[in-house]
Design an enzyme around this catalytic site. Structure first.
Site, short mmCIF file in Angstrom:
data_model
loop_
_atom_site.label_atom_id
_atom_site.label_comp_id
_atom_site.label_asym_id
_atom_site.label_seq_id
_atom_site.Cartn_x
_atom_site.Cartn_y
_atom_site.Cartn_z
N TYR A 141 0.82 -1.21 0.00
CA TYR A 141 0.00 0.00 0.00
C TYR A 141 0.86 1.26 0.00
O TYR A 141 0.42 2.31 -0.49
CB TYR A 141 -0.90 0.03 1.24
CG TYR A 141 -2.26 -0.59 1.06
CD1 TYR A 141 -2.39 -1.90 0.65
CD2 TYR A 141 -3.41 0.14 1.32
CE1 TYR A 141 -3.65 -2.47 0.50
CE2 TYR A 141 -4.66 -0.42 1.18
CZ TYR A 141 -4.77 -1.72 0.77
OH TYR A 141 -6.01 -2.28 0.62
N LYS A 192 2.81 -15.22 2.18
CA LYS A 192 3.04 -15.94 0.94
C LYS A 192 4.55 -16.17 0.86
O LYS A 192 5.23 -15.75 -0.09
CB LYS A 192 2.50 -15.12 -0.26
CG LYS A 192 2.46 -15.86 -1.57
CD LYS A 192 1.37 -16.94 -1.65
CE LYS A 192 1.49 -17.71 -2.95
NZ LYS A 192 0.54 -18.85 -3.04
N ASP A 224 -3.34 -18.14 0.28
CA ASP A 224 -4.33 -18.82 -0.57
C ASP A 224 -5.04 -19.92 0.22
O ASP A 224 -6.26 -20.06 0.20
CB ASP A 224 -3.69 -19.36 -1.86
CG ASP A 224 -2.40 -20.13 -1.64
OD1 ASP A 224 -1.87 -20.13 -0.51
OD2 ASP A 224 -1.91 -20.75 -2.61
N ASP A 248 -6.60 -6.71 3.99
CA ASP A 248 -7.69 -6.03 3.31
C ASP A 248 -8.62 -7.06 2.67
O ASP A 248 -9.84 -7.02 2.83
CB ASP A 248 -7.11 -5.10 2.24
CG ASP A 248 -8.21 -4.39 1.46
OD1 ASP A 248 -9.14 -3.87 2.08
OD2 ASP A 248 -8.13 -4.37 0.20
N ASP A 252 -12.60 -8.67 4.17
CA ASP A 252 -13.86 -8.65 3.42
C ASP A 252 -14.45 -10.05 3.37
O ASP A 252 -15.65 -10.25 3.54
CB ASP A 252 -13.65 -8.14 1.99
CG ASP A 252 -13.86 -6.63 1.87
OD1 ASP A 252 -13.53 -5.91 2.84
OD2 ASP A 252 -14.34 -6.17 0.81
C1 IPM Z 1 -10.50 -0.91 3.93
C2 IPM Z 1 -10.71 -0.24 2.60
C3 IPM Z 1 -9.53 0.70 2.33
C4 IPM Z 1 -8.29 -0.17 2.27
C5 IPM Z 1 -9.68 1.58 1.07
C6 IPM Z 1 -10.94 2.41 1.10
C7 IPM Z 1 -8.48 2.45 0.87
O1 IPM Z 1 -10.88 -1.19 1.60
O2 IPM Z 1 -10.41 -0.19 4.94
O3 IPM Z 1 -10.45 -2.13 3.95
O4 IPM Z 1 -7.97 -0.74 1.22
O5 IPM Z 1 -7.61 -0.27 3.30
MG MG Z 2 -11.01 -3.18 2.30
#
Ligand code: IPM
Ligand code: MG
Length: 357
Positions: A141, A192, A224, A248, A252
């Site tokens: 990042y 990884k 993975d 990240d 999710d």
């Molecule tokens: C998160 C989001 C952020 C990230 C974006 C909005 C920059 O996806 O907080 O997970 O990638 O960290």
């Molecule tokens: Mg995110």
């Protein structure tokens, strides 16, 4: 208890979900004597529109002066054509980095009432309680060099750099081990290491840190495989420690185990008590302004702020119990709705949680 909270509503559904958390703050103030000074500032697209900068200097200054920052979400189609360097997301990344918030805690907890809302079978997710510790101010990042260049043959080439210093790995690993001590004492570090040198170093440094935590069991897993294990048998995990990018993605994924990404709060911490608290979801521009977004992740982020930065665990307990009670009563926003439940909008969900405090 005294504290100062900077509120950054941001873009898309951000302002409406943050407004629900502010109702909860008011409720705790009126009924339980919470002392929390709050002020608002600009971030993301809203800040770009007003000042040309996704993180105006005034916002960062005020964030540094606050004990906690509560953020809604940033980004949206309106700003997608801007140069990547000045997009709304950059405002959030600069805020995390400017405040030195290197440890991002993303708990994935299944509220039993929502077992049926997950796309996975209830028997796979019931009892789920895992904590992702995501490194937040390093890795690909932030790594340099980065950019898009044109090669001699005229072809464009995009490049980014995954880079981790030993000290960056060590400090976030310590956070994971410390948190594991307050839970089931198990850390699984995700990397990884079979392909990427930066994460081979990650694995070695985590092993070194583990020597100071003989009471915590450490395992390693390739990312993975971890993605696969998270949907196969997510309850095998206690604390998952991982890099910025992998965290990240995996958070999710983990959010869907709990029924909806609209349920997951997060805390970003550095040295000292200051923290940034935000739902893990984005600005959801497609549903902005329709009063259907789920405010629970933001309200639970406020609870995390009270617990981790404001030394008010009893207030945090009240919020979490109120959320649970509202779910018990069958209220659901669209993302977690199922047959037989009462569908409510963003504002009504906020009001119900305030009443249940
Ligand atoms: C998160 C989001 C952020 C990230 C974006 C909005 C920059 O996806 O907080 O997970 O990638 O960290
Ligand atoms: Mg995110």
């Amino acid at each position: 208890m005294n504290g100062r909270m900077l509120v950054l509503p941001g873009d898309g559904i951000g302002p409406s979900i943050v407004a629900q958390a502010m109702k909860v703050v008011d409720g705790l103030r009126d009924r339980y004597g919470l002392h929390l000074e709050t002020e608002e500032a600009l971030i993301g697209g809203a800040a770009i529109d007003a000042t040309g900068d996704p993180l105006p200097a005034a916002t960062l200054t005020r964030a540094r002066a606050a004990d906690v920052v509560l953020l809604g979400a940033v980004g949206g189609p309106k700003w997608e054509s801007l140069d990547i360097k000045i997009r709304p997301e950059k405002g959030l990344l600069r805020l995390r980095s400017g405040l030195g918030l290197y440890a991002n805690l993303r708990p994935a907890l299944l509220h039993p009432q929502l077992a049926g809302a997950s796309t996975l079978k209830p028997e796979v997710v019931v009892g789920l309680d895992l904590l992702i510790v995501r490194e937040l101010t390093g890795g690909i990042y932030f790594g340099e060099p980065r950019g898009v260049r044109t090669l001699a043959n005229g072809e464009r080439e995009g490049y980014n750099t995954e880079v981790y210093r030993e000290s960056e790995i060590r400090r976030v690993a310590k956070v994971a081990f410390e948190l594991a001590r307050r839970r089931d004492r198990r850390v699984c570090s995700v990397d990884k290491a079979n392909v990427l040198e930066a994460t081979e170093l990650w694995r070695n440094v985590v092993d070194e840190v583990a020597r100071d935590y003989g009471d915590v069991a450490l395992s390693h897993m390739y990312v993975d495989n971890c993605a696969m294990q998270l949907v196969r048998n997510p309850r095998q995990f206690d604390v998952l420690l991982t890099t910025n990018m992998f965290g990240d993605i995996l958070s999710d994924l983990a959010s869907m185990l709990t029924g909806s990404i609209g349920m997951l709060p997060s805390a970003s911490l550095g040295e000292g008590g200051r923290g940034l608290y935000e739902p893990i979801h984005g600005s959801a521009p497609d549903i902005a302004g329709r009063d259907i977004a789920n405010p629970i992740a933001t309200i639970l982020s406020l609870a995390m702020a009270l617990r981790y930065s404001l030394d008010a665990p009893a207030m945090a307990d009240r919020i979490e119990a109120a959320v649970s009670r509202v779910l018990d009563n069958g209220l659901r926003t669209a993302d977690i709705w199922s047959e037989g439940m009462t569908r409510v909008g963003t504002g009504a969900m906020g009001d119900a949680i305030v009443s249940a405090l």
